[in-house]
Design an enzyme around this catalytic site. Structure first.
Site, PDB file in Angstrom:
ATOM      1  N   SER A   1      31.989 -59.392 112.846  1.00 10.36           N
ATOM      2  CA  SER A   1      31.388 -60.272 111.826  1.00 10.36           C
ATOM      3  C   SER A   1      30.377 -61.268 112.367  1.00 10.36           C
ATOM      4  O   SER A   1      29.694 -61.920 111.571  1.00 10.36           O
ATOM      5  CB  SER A   1      32.482 -61.036 111.070  1.00 10.36           C
ATOM      6  OG  SER A   1      33.180 -60.158 110.236  1.00 10.36           O
TER       7      SER A   1
ATOM      8  N   LYS B   1      27.116 -60.668 110.926  1.00 11.75           N
ATOM      9  CA  LYS B   1      26.776 -61.120 109.560  1.00 11.75           C
ATOM     10  C   LYS B   1      25.818 -62.313 109.581  1.00 11.75           C
ATOM     11  O   LYS B   1      25.075 -62.541 108.627  1.00 11.75           O
ATOM     12  CB  LYS B   1      28.049 -61.485 108.799  1.00 11.75           C
ATOM     13  CG  LYS B   1      28.991 -60.307 108.590  1.00 11.75           C
ATOM     14  CD  LYS B   1      30.309 -60.795 108.012  1.00 11.75           C
ATOM     15  CE  LYS B   1      31.278 -59.663 107.768  1.00 11.75           C
ATOM     16  NZ  LYS B   1      32.603 -60.166 107.328  1.00 11.75           N
TER      17      LYS B   1
ATOM     18  N   TYR C   1      26.421 -51.354 107.289  1.00 11.72           N
ATOM     19  CA  TYR C   1      27.346 -52.471 107.533  1.00 11.72           C
ATOM     20  C   TYR C   1      28.245 -52.153 108.733  1.00 11.72           C
ATOM     21  O   TYR C   1      28.406 -52.968 109.652  1.00 11.72           O
ATOM     22  CB  TYR C   1      28.162 -52.729 106.253  1.00 11.72           C
ATOM     23  CG  TYR C   1      29.285 -53.709 106.433  1.00 11.72           C
ATOM     24  CD1 TYR C   1      29.064 -55.083 106.403  1.00 11.72           C
ATOM     25  CD2 TYR C   1      30.590 -53.259 106.649  1.00 11.72           C
ATOM     26  CE1 TYR C   1      30.108 -55.977 106.585  1.00 11.72           C
ATOM     27  CE2 TYR C   1      31.634 -54.145 106.824  1.00 11.72           C
ATOM     28  CZ  TYR C   1      31.393 -55.495 106.787  1.00 11.72           C
ATOM     29  OH  TYR C   1      32.430 -56.388 106.974  1.00 11.72           O
TER      30      TYR C   1
ATOM     31  N   TYR D   1      35.998 -68.230 107.704  1.00 15.99           N
ATOM     32  CA  TYR D   1      36.821 -67.842 106.548  1.00 15.99           C
ATOM     33  C   TYR D   1      37.773 -68.945 106.106  1.00 15.99           C
ATOM     34  O   TYR D   1      37.368 -70.097 106.046  1.00 15.99           O
ATOM     35  CB  TYR D   1      37.561 -66.514 106.860  1.00 15.99           C
ATOM     36  CG  TYR D   1      36.598 -65.526 107.417  1.00 15.99           C
ATOM     37  CD1 TYR D   1      35.610 -65.003 106.604  1.00 15.99           C
ATOM     38  CD2 TYR D   1      36.603 -65.172 108.756  1.00 15.99           C
ATOM     39  CE1 TYR D   1      34.658 -64.121 107.115  1.00 15.99           C
ATOM     40  CE2 TYR D   1      35.666 -64.298 109.276  1.00 15.99           C
ATOM     41  CZ  TYR D   1      34.708 -63.788 108.445  1.00 15.99           C
ATOM     42  OH  TYR D   1      33.783 -62.939 108.946  1.00 15.99           O
TER      43      TYR D   1
ATOM     44  N   VAL E   1      36.157 -60.210 114.318  1.00 20.33           N
ATOM     45  CA  VAL E   1      37.488 -59.724 114.712  1.00 20.33           C
ATOM     46  C   VAL E   1      37.496 -59.034 116.078  1.00 20.33           C
ATOM     47  O   VAL E   1      38.560 -58.674 116.575  1.00 20.33           O
ATOM     48  CB  VAL E   1      38.145 -58.796 113.655  1.00 20.33           C
ATOM     49  CG1 VAL E   1      38.532 -59.565 112.411  1.00 20.33           C
ATOM     50  CG2 VAL E   1      37.271 -57.607 113.332  1.00 20.33           C
TER      51      VAL E   1
HETATM   52  O1  DON Z   1      34.552 -55.236 107.793  1.00 17.89           O
HETATM   53  C1  DON Z   1      35.365 -55.564 108.643  1.00 17.89           C
HETATM   54  O2  DON Z   1      36.532 -55.762 108.370  1.00 17.89           O
HETATM   55  C2  DON Z   1      34.866 -55.792 110.055  1.00 17.89           C
HETATM   56  N1  DON Z   1      33.765 -54.920 110.342  1.00 17.89           N
HETATM   57  C3  DON Z   1      34.411 -57.200 110.284  1.00 17.89           C
HETATM   58  C4  DON Z   1      35.457 -58.233 109.962  1.00 17.89           C
HETATM   59  C5  DON Z   1      35.369 -59.447 110.809  1.00 17.89           C
HETATM   60  O3  DON Z   1      34.902 -59.440 111.924  1.00 17.89           O
HETATM   61  C6  DON Z   1      35.995 -60.651 110.252  1.00 17.89           C
HETATM   62  N2  DON Z   1      35.937 -61.726 111.215  1.00 17.89           N
HETATM   63  N3  DON Z   1      36.696 -62.492 111.623  1.00 17.89           N
END
Ligand code: DON
Length: 303
Positions: A63, A66, A188, A239, A257
């Site tokens: 993320s 993003k 994505y 978040y 993550v």
């Molecule tokens: O879409 C997802 O769940 C992962 N590609 C990214 C989620 C993420 O990194 C949330 N961050 N803490």
């Protein structure tokens, strides 16, 4: 200020969290990350780079990407973006479906998965290659042309991406995706699966400490746009733990993550810390501890 010494202390604070938290495994390929690795880098606004521990080792940025889709979509399309995505904290987990129905397919902010899918869709419309645009930007700003996407992570996420697919289809049912759902999701997953090290990300985020000005002196964002992106990072970048992050660390930050957190000290520096073990909100335990130590020991924060 002796940044190298402070990074060493921050690394010690991170090591004191040893064993806490769990490596993300809902994307199976991410479970292979080295649980006890830790690295941290600091890039000053004028381009000096400091690092400690595994700061050159690459990890899945997830993320943190993003942040880059957001700034590129703003750079290409300006405020039009905000018709399809909000900018309020969600107070919910990053992959939550619950608000999307009551809020008619307009995600709360660009950093929860739903919002990032909308931003990826807009960047795809603008550039024809959203994941490629993010990768190019990271390569250029970090000065590291070998950065790349890990195809195994992208494929693993696509295979297990039921929640993201549900979010994307629901958004599309409200007419808030302009492109084909599967194509948007593929971009994505691919930008989330970029691999980079702490030093690369600290350098790539430097324009946010420079009021929108890139490494080569050209302007990516207007000064007020850079301020706004930093504000959104502060209130939404971690978040439902964004309050805790602001309280403990006190600067804008964006987590992933894969265990990375990219944080900005406006006018001064960018910091990237990485440790794969995550807390319940999906943020790195070691990176949080290291950034907390850094801002507390130096007295540098936005407050
Ligand atoms: O879409 C997802 O769940 C992962 N590609 C990214 C989620 C993420 O990194 C949330 N961050 N803490």
């Amino acid at each position: 200020m002796d940044y190298q010494q402070i990074l060493a202390e921050a690394a010690a604070a991170a090591r004191a969290t040893a064993g806490q938290g769990r490596v993300a495994d809902y994307i199976p390929a991410l479970a292979k990350a080295p649980a006890d690795a830790f690295g941290m880098a600091l890039a000053t606004a004028d381009g000096e780079l400091y690092g400690v521990g595994d700061w050159e080792r690459r990890f899945s940025i997830q993320s943190v990407s993003k942040l880059f889709t957001l700034v590129l979509a703003i750079a290409h399309g300006g405020d039009e973006l905000w018709r399809g995505v909000g900018r309020e904290p969600s107070g919910n987990p990053f992959n939550s479906l619950i608000q999307l129905e009551t809020e008619h397919g307009i995600p709360r902010n660009p950093f929860i998965n739903a919002g990032a899918i909308v931003v990826t869709d807009r960047l795809l419309q603008q550039t024809g290659d959203a994941a490629g645009a993010v990768l190019d930007f990271l390569r250029t700003e970090s000065g590291n042309p070998s950065l790349d996407i890990d195809p195994e992570v992208a494929a693993s996420e696509a295979e297990h991406g039921h929640r993201n697919a549900a979010l994307a289809h629901f958004i599309a049912s409200h007419g808030n995706l302009l492109g084909d759902v599967d194509t948007v999701l593929a971009h994505y997953y691919r930008h989330c699966a970029i691999e980079a090290g702490c030093g690369d990300l600290a350098l790539a985020g430097r324009f946010l400490a420079r009021h929108g000005v890139r490494a080569d002196g050209s302007r990516l964002l207007q000064r007020s746009q850079a301020k706004r992106v930093n504000a959104i990072m502060l209130i939404c970048g971690t978040y439902d733990a964004a309050g805790e992050f602001a309280y403990r660390v006190g600067i804008p930050g964006k987590s992933g993550v894969g265990g990375g957190i990219l944080a900005v000290l406006p006018e001064r520096a960018t910091l990237c810390a990485w440790g794969p073990r995550l807390d319940a909100a999906g943020n790195s335990v070691a990176a949080m501890a290291a950034l907390d130590h850094f801002t507390t020991a130096t007295g540098l924060s936005i407050f």
